[in-house]
Design a protein around this motif. Structure first.
Motif, mmCIF file in Angstrom:
data_model
loop_
_atom_site.group_PDB
_atom_site.id
_atom_site.type_symbol
_atom_site.label_atom_id
_atom_site.label_comp_id
_atom_site.label_asym_id
_atom_site.label_seq_id
_atom_site.Cartn_x
_atom_site.Cartn_y
_atom_site.Cartn_z
ATOM 1 N N HIS A 1 0.841 -1.199 0.000
ATOM 2 C CA HIS A 1 0.000 0.000 0.000
ATOM 3 C C HIS A 1 0.876 1.248 0.000
ATOM 4 O O HIS A 1 1.935 1.282 0.642
ATOM 5 C CB HIS A 1 -0.928 0.014 1.222
ATOM 6 N N LEU A 2 0.407 2.282 -0.683
ATOM 7 C CA LEU A 2 1.115 3.555 -0.702
ATOM 8 C C LEU A 2 0.795 4.295 0.589
ATOM 9 O O LEU A 2 -0.277 4.882 0.746
ATOM 10 C CB LEU A 2 0.696 4.384 -1.917
ATOM 11 N N LEU A 3 1.741 4.259 1.501
ATOM 12 C CA LEU A 3 1.547 4.887 2.802
ATOM 13 C C LEU A 3 1.589 6.404 2.703
ATOM 14 O O LEU A 3 0.840 7.113 3.397
ATOM 15 C CB LEU A 3 2.627 4.389 3.771
ATOM 16 N N ALA A 4 2.469 6.920 1.846
ATOM 17 C CA ALA A 4 2.596 8.376 1.701
ATOM 18 C C ALA A 4 3.202 8.716 0.355
ATOM 19 O O ALA A 4 3.995 7.956 -0.199
ATOM 20 C CB ALA A 4 3.449 8.951 2.829
ATOM 21 N N ASP A 5 2.821 9.871 -0.173
ATOM 22 C CA ASP A 5 3.363 10.433 -1.411
ATOM 23 C C ASP A 5 3.739 11.864 -1.076
ATOM 24 O O ASP A 5 2.878 12.746 -1.017
ATOM 25 C CB ASP A 5 2.304 10.362 -2.516
ATOM 26 N N VAL A 6 5.028 12.110 -0.810
ATOM 27 C CA VAL A 6 5.431 13.395 -0.245
ATOM 28 C C VAL A 6 6.639 13.974 -0.971
ATOM 29 O O VAL A 6 7.385 13.266 -1.650
ATOM 30 C CB VAL A 6 5.779 13.250 1.257
ATOM 31 N N SER A 7 6.837 15.271 -0.786
ATOM 32 C CA SER A 7 8.030 15.950 -1.292
ATOM 33 C C SER A 7 9.165 15.767 -0.289
ATOM 34 O O SER A 7 8.957 15.280 0.832
ATOM 35 C CB SER A 7 7.744 17.437 -1.484
ATOM 36 N N ARG A 8 10.370 16.177 -0.675
ATOM 37 C CA ARG A 8 11.519 16.024 0.211
ATOM 38 C C ARG A 8 11.297 16.745 1.537
ATOM 39 O O ARG A 8 11.671 16.229 2.603
ATOM 40 C CB ARG A 8 12.786 16.566 -0.477
ATOM 41 N N SER A 9 10.694 17.916 1.513
ATOM 42 C CA SER A 9 10.500 18.693 2.740
ATOM 43 C C SER A 9 9.528 18.018 3.702
ATOM 44 O O SER A 9 9.545 18.296 4.909
ATOM 45 C CB SER A 9 10.002 20.103 2.408
ATOM 46 N N ASP A 10 8.693 17.129 3.181
ATOM 47 C CA ASP A 10 7.706 16.437 4.018
ATOM 48 C C ASP A 10 8.111 15.008 4.344
ATOM 49 O O ASP A 10 7.307 14.242 4.904
ATOM 50 C CB ASP A 10 6.337 16.434 3.330
ATOM 51 N N LEU A 11 9.326 14.630 3.998
ATOM 52 C CA LEU A 11 9.830 13.302 4.343
ATOM 53 C C LEU A 11 10.329 13.352 5.786
ATOM 54 O O LEU A 11 11.443 13.780 6.063
ATOM 55 C CB LEU A 11 10.959 12.900 3.395
ATOM 56 N N THR A 12 9.499 12.916 6.716
ATOM 57 C CA THR A 12 9.773 13.101 8.136
ATOM 58 C C THR A 12 10.245 11.818 8.805
ATOM 59 O O THR A 12 10.084 10.712 8.274
ATOM 60 C CB THR A 12 8.503 13.580 8.853
ATOM 61 N N CYS A 13 10.802 11.976 9.980
ATOM 62 C CA CYS A 13 11.209 10.823 10.785
ATOM 63 C C CYS A 13 10.015 9.942 11.106
ATOM 64 O O CYS A 13 10.123 8.709 11.130
ATOM 65 C CB CYS A 13 11.874 11.299 12.074
ATOM 66 N N GLU A 14 8.874 10.574 11.365
ATOM 67 C CA GLU A 14 7.674 9.819 11.717
ATOM 68 C C GLU A 14 7.228 8.929 10.561
ATOM 69 O O GLU A 14 6.875 7.751 10.768
ATOM 70 C CB GLU A 14 6.545 10.781 12.118
ATOM 71 N N LEU A 15 7.242 9.467 9.347
ATOM 72 C CA LEU A 15 6.846 8.680 8.179
ATOM 73 C C LEU A 15 7.814 7.514 7.947
ATOM 74 O O LEU A 15 7.394 6.385 7.668
ATOM 75 C CB LEU A 15 6.789 9.561 6.935
ATOM 76 N N LEU A 16 9.099 7.788 8.049
ATOM 77 C CA LEU A 16 10.094 6.739 7.840
ATOM 78 C C LEU A 16 10.009 5.679 8.925
ATOM 79 O O LEU A 16 10.181 4.483 8.656
ATOM 80 C CB LEU A 16 11.497 7.350 7.799
ATOM 81 N N SER A 17 9.738 6.100 10.146
ATOM 82 C CA SER A 17 9.596 5.147 11.238
ATOM 83 C C SER A 17 8.414 4.223 11.004
ATOM 84 O O SER A 17 8.495 3.009 11.227
ATOM 85 C CB SER A 17 9.418 5.901 12.559
ATOM 86 N N GLU A 18 7.312 4.780 10.537
ATOM 87 C CA GLU A 18 6.133 3.963 10.258
ATOM 88 C C GLU A 18 6.373 3.031 9.079
ATOM 89 O O GLU A 18 5.896 1.894 9.066
ATOM 90 C CB GLU A 18 4.932 4.869 9.970
#
Length: 244
Positions: free
Chosen positions: A210-227
């Motif tokens: 599943h596509l968890l997120a579709d974000v730009s570089r500025s919105d690539l957060t620790c929280e998203l990567l952790s999830e």
């Protein structure tokens, strides 16, 4: 044909299922796909290139993928798989020249094809390897040659599955910098997240198909990567750090 539209993409194989509701890619975008092993990154590339059936879900510049001939596909997009073999004892130059097949006007390469190949060999600093047997190269050298073959296809869209696999640090940086400066649309699964963060502008984060997120570089957060990766993520000097 550098624009891509995906609508209601669904694929199931055994217990694995990949789903993607609606995504658009503009010409020239550079997108890194991030996710754990088995999250669907390579499967998505196979669907986007027609190696797996997509059931009318994928269009290039408004044309359905399944309506494109093999020649049209080869001129529209090129694919670098994770692994590629060359059975015959071709030289490095001959392997790269094979990328011209979709552009050749006859049954054999013309001088223009030869010249385009020579220029690319020089640009990617493969001159010293050009006359060597491909199968006698190291894994990293073979990867660079295969990438050159894909680029020599002159498709407007590049699907590169882990393009820097087997490459050392210097060549990884050089390849990603080269790709960033090109006008191609680029979609690539990348395992080195900090390298991807340095060179890509858009990120698709996949988790269990599943596509968890579709974000730009500025919105690539620790929280998203952790999830996405089920690890602890922090930042130091604009770099991501990972721990269990």
């Amino acid at each position: 044909m550098a624009e891509i539209t995906i609508r209601d993409l669904q694929f199931k194989r055994g217990d694995f299922q990949l789903q993607l509701a609606a995504v658009k890619v503009a010409a020239g975008e550079k997108i890194a796909i991030l996710g754990e092993n088995g999250s669907g990154k390579s499967t998505l590339l196979q669907l986007l290139t027609g190696l797996l059936a997509s059931r009318n879900a994928i269009s290039y510049a408004g044309q359905r993928l399944e309506h494109l001939s093999m020649l049209q596909r080869a001129r529209c997009f090129s694919l670098l798989p994770q692994q590629a073999e060359v059975i015959f004892p071709f030289s490095v130059f001959e392997v790269i020249l094979l990328g011209r097949f979709a552009r050749m006007q006859g049954q054999s390469p013309a001088e223009a094809d030869q010249q385009a190949t020579r220029q690319l060999v020089q640009q990617l600093e493969l001159d010293d390897l050009a006359t060597r047997n491909f199968n006698q190269l190291s894994g990293g050298e073979q990867r660079r040659v295969m990438l050159a073959r894909v680029l020599n296809q002159q498709a407007r869209i590049l699907f590169l599955d882990e393009p820097n696999a087997s490459l050392d640090v210097r060549h990884s940086l050089e390849i990603f910098d080269y790709l960033r400066r090109q006008q191609h649309t680029l979609i690539a699964p990348v395992h080195d997240i900090n390298l991807a963060a340095q060179f890509f502008q858009r990120f698709w984060l996949f988790k269990q198909g599943h596509l968890l997120a579709d974000v730009s570089r500025s919105d690539l957060t620790c929280e998203l990567l952790s999830e996405t990766f089920n690890v602890k993520v922090s930042t130091v000097a604009d770099s991501f750090l990972f721990s269990r």
